[in-house]
Design a protein around this motif. Structure first.
Motif, PDB file in Angstrom:
ATOM      1  N   ALA A  43     -12.373 -21.009 -16.738  1.00  0.00           N
ATOM      2  CA  ALA A  43     -13.376 -21.900 -17.331  1.00  0.00           C
ATOM      3  C   ALA A  43     -14.490 -21.112 -18.010  1.00  0.00           C
ATOM      4  N   VAL A  44     -14.906 -19.995 -17.411  1.00  0.00           N
ATOM      5  CA  VAL A  44     -15.954 -19.160 -18.011  1.00  0.00           C
ATOM      6  C   VAL A  44     -15.458 -18.540 -19.320  1.00  0.00           C
ATOM      7  N   ILE A  45     -14.211 -18.074 -19.339  1.00  0.00           N
ATOM      8  CA  ILE A  45     -13.651 -17.522 -20.579  1.00  0.00           C
ATOM      9  C   ILE A  45     -13.663 -18.570 -21.680  1.00  0.00           C
ATOM     10  N   TRP A 156     -15.899 -10.967 -16.903  1.00  0.00           N
ATOM     11  CA  TRP A 156     -16.388 -11.745 -15.757  1.00  0.00           C
ATOM     12  C   TRP A 156     -15.216 -12.252 -14.917  1.00  0.00           C
ATOM     13  N   PHE A 157     -14.133 -12.642 -15.569  1.00  0.00           N
ATOM     14  CA  PHE A 157     -12.929 -13.111 -14.873  1.00  0.00           C
ATOM     15  C   PHE A 157     -12.336 -12.005 -14.004  1.00  0.00           C
ATOM     16  N   LEU A 158     -12.237 -10.793 -14.550  1.00  0.00           N
ATOM     17  CA  LEU A 158     -11.692  -9.673 -13.766  1.00  0.00           C
ATOM     18  C   LEU A 158     -12.585  -9.360 -12.570  1.00  0.00           C
ATOM     19  N   ALA A 159     -13.894  -9.473 -12.763  1.00  0.00           N
ATOM     20  CA  ALA A 159     -14.816  -9.167 -11.670  1.00  0.00           C
ATOM     21  C   ALA A 159     -14.649 -10.152 -10.517  1.00  0.00           C
ATOM     22  N   ILE A 160     -14.638 -11.437 -10.804  1.00  0.00           N
ATOM     23  CA  ILE A 160     -14.543 -12.427  -9.727  1.00  0.00           C
ATOM     24  C   ILE A 160     -13.134 -12.446  -9.121  1.00  0.00           C
ATOM     25  N   LEU A 161     -12.114 -12.152  -9.933  1.00  0.00           N
ATOM     26  CA  LEU A 161     -10.757 -12.095  -9.395  1.00  0.00           C
ATOM     27  C   LEU A 161     -10.606 -10.907  -8.444  1.00  0.00           C
ATOM     28  N   ALA A 162     -11.171  -9.768  -8.814  1.00  0.00           N
ATOM     29  CA  ALA A 162     -11.058  -8.574  -7.966  1.00  0.00           C
ATOM     30  C   ALA A 162     -11.783  -8.773  -6.643  1.00  0.00           C
TER      31      ALA A 162
END
Length: 241
Positions: A43-45, A156-162
């Motif tokens: 959603a952020v992307i 931001w997606f990679l950060a929250i996924l990690a």
């Protein structure tokens, strides 16, 4: 090359979470499960990919000093930059409302798991930060603005996924009681930030070209011949006599 450099720098070097620590509220609250982290990250992307180019158009053709010249010469002196925050937030709120409607329609389970944090994307400082950074960095074209929005969202997606994947694993680890919960999460986030910042300089473009060194020539007078020196000495003797 410019698009590729901006893409990778926005993901790794200038990551919204690890470089500027924007969007930490949603990052910490929705990162307990990978499934919800993936949904919010997507959603952020989407929101960044739409709002950053739209706000670029608003900035270029409405808000900047002299941006209204396309309406006529009499509007050349108008400066509406004081409306930047209001216009940017209005665009973001509209897009977030659209995302909320789409998620509720096609994925009710994800909508329920995200809860209040889905509409809170409208006040997520990472979303507004994307538009403000776009403005401060003076991104030149609409394509670069779209590239920056997408790449910032992916970062931001990679950060929250990690962090969500790590938090699922550390539930079964022997974490000291004083560090359980947000304590260990902040420590891991700091270590991840160090790791991401290590990419700094990966796209420096090579060594700078050395400035050409000007050659200086020094003229050295050739010594006079012996015969000429003898004549000078003889003339000096005659004068002294």
């Amino acid at each position: 090359m410019e698009h590729i450099e901006l893409f990778f720098k926005s993901i790794f070097i200038d990551n919204m979470v690890f470089a500027t620590f924007l969007g930490m509220c949603s990052y910490l609250a929705v990162s307990k499960k990978v499934s919800t982290a993936v949904g919010l990250g997507a959603a952020v992307i989407f929101v960044l990919a739409i709002t950053v180019p739209l706000n670029w158009l608003l900035d270029q053709y409405l808000l900047q000093p002299g941006a209204l010249t396309w309406l006529g010469e009499e509007f050349a002196d108008y400066d509406l930059s004081f409306l930047s925050f209001i216009m940017f937030i209005a665009t973001i709120a509209t897009m977030v409302q659209l995302v909320e409607i789409v998620v509720e329609k096609f994925s009710p389970a994800l909508y329920n798991s995200l809860g209040i944090f889905l509409p809170l994307i409208a006040v997520n400082c990472a979303i507004l930060g994307g538009s403000l950074f776009m403005q401060s960095r003076e991104i030149a074209t609409l394509g670069l603005a779209f590239n920056y929005g997408v790449s910032s969202g992916i970062g931001w997606f990679l950060a929250i996924l990690a962090i969500a994947a790590i938090r699922e694993k550390i539930r079964y680890s022997n974490v000291p009681p004083a560090l359980r919960g947000l304590g260990i999460t902040f420590i891991i986030t700091g270590l991840m930030a160090i790791g991401f910042m290590s990419f700094g300089g990966m796209l420096t473009g090579g060594d700078e070209e050395e400035a050409p060194v000007e050659e200086t020539t020094v003229k050295v007078e050739e010594p006079k011949k012996d015969s000429e020196q003898e004549k000078v000495v003889a003339n000096n003797i005659k004068v002294n006599e």
